[in-house]
Design an enzyme around this catalytic site. Structure first.
Site, PDB file in Angstrom:
ATOM      1  CE1 TYR A  76       3.809  -6.602   4.093  1.00 23.82           C
ATOM      2  CE2 TYR A  76       3.341  -8.951   4.136  1.00 23.82           C
ATOM      3  CZ  TYR A  76       3.383  -7.745   3.453  1.00 23.82           C
ATOM      4  OH  TYR A  76       2.998  -7.694   2.129  1.00 23.82           O
ATOM      5  CG  ASP A 112      -1.869  -1.133   1.290  1.00 24.36           C
ATOM      6  OD1 ASP A 112      -2.171  -1.683   0.214  1.00 24.36           O
ATOM      7  OD2 ASP A 112      -2.312  -1.485   2.395  1.00 24.36           O
TER       8      ASP A 112
END
Length: 296
Positions: free
Chosen positions: A146, A86
């Site tokens: 992540y 994103d």
């Protein structure tokens, strides 16, 4: 020898010209492919609209393809990324690959150095290696890691770019307890944005780790894949458990509800880092976070 001139015509391989796996094809190019190169890329996502090219904001992919095309004499180079990130999300070990043309031939060590000289400071190539022609950065990936960074201390002009400032005191044990309910193979519909656009929300999370490095709390998620905004939505739930807004056991209820509206708010993008894309079976188990991502 005359000056090299790139072709604008689509290259059409002859039948049997390349040895590929039965279910694989090569992406279209305007040149005869010689080899495939896999890049490990680190980037500061603050000024980018994410990895993938889009109409209204510069993307990391667009910036890199322009530099690679220049290095290869104007022959358009298309990068295949391991996933989308994103706007505002950062990466330590993003993966992308491309097919190299027959000429000019650029040795891998020189390619890394030349590309880093061309790219802006916000993007750096960490490693370059050759992989099979039919390697696919997305389909051959078996998982990702992540890390989300929460600043539990004083905000600085620098920390605000790469971490979320917590206005609450966070209980690490409550965050770990909440995380324990989210590990495993589940339908993660409660943690997905735009669920109607996803066929299958079942994924496997191998581990969620809560670690402190000074005043920074790092939440690391290791799994076989993550859906749109899934990690940031999971962080929102762990953050709520840590600050006492919800009880740790409520994480299980939120998960089982398969309803995004019952889960806490999404964590902002700027605290999230894609740490590593895994291609070998042992990689997910061996991954260790040893310091805050932006110190790496």
């Amino acid at each position: 020898m005359g000056k090299f001139k790139p072709s604008n015509q689509l290259y059409i391989p002859q039948e049997g010209e390349f040895s590929l796996r039965e279910d694989r094809t090569l992406e279209a190019t305007c040149y005869k492919p010689l080899s495939r190169v896999l890049l490990e890329i680190s980037y500061d996502g603050s000024e980018y609209g994410g990895w993938q090219i889009q109409p209204n904001r510069l993307a990391v992919q667009e910036d890199m393809q322009a530099k690679l095309t220049k290095l290869y004499g104007g022959q358009f180079i298309h990068l295949i990324g391991s996933s989308r990130t994103d706007a505002g999300v950062h990466a330590i070990g993003f993966a992308a690959s491309f097919l190299t043309p027959v000429r000019p031939v650029i040795p891998l060590d020189k390619l890394q150095n030349a590309l880093n000289r061309q790219l802006p400071p916000a993007i750096r190539i960490r490693s370059v290696r050759e992989v099979p022609l039919d390697f696919h950065t997305r389909y051959d990936a078996i998982g990702k890691a992540y890390t989300y960074v929460i600043n539990m201390g004083m905000e600085t002009p620098f920390s605000g770019r790469y971490s979320m400032l917590s206005t609450w005191k966070l209980d690490a044990e409550k965050m770990r307890e909440a995380a324990s309910h989210l590990i495993g193979t589940h339908d993660y519909s409660s943690f997905v944005a735009e669920r109607k656009n996803i066929d299958d929300a079942v994924r496997t999370i191998y581990d969620i780790r809560v670690q402190d490095f000074g005043n920074f709390r790092c939440l690391t998620f290791i799994g076989n894949g993550f859906l749109y905004k899934m990690v940031r939505n999971l962080v929102g739930t762990l953050y709520a458990a840590g600050n006492g807004t919800i009880q740790p056991g409520e994480a299980k209820n939120i998960l089982e509800s398969r309803d995004r509206t019952v889960a806490p708010d999404t964590a902002p993008a700027h605290g999230l880092f894609l740490m590593k894309v895994f291609f070998e079976p042992d990689d997910p188990r061996s991954f260790q976070l040893e310091q805050v991502p932006f110190f790496m």
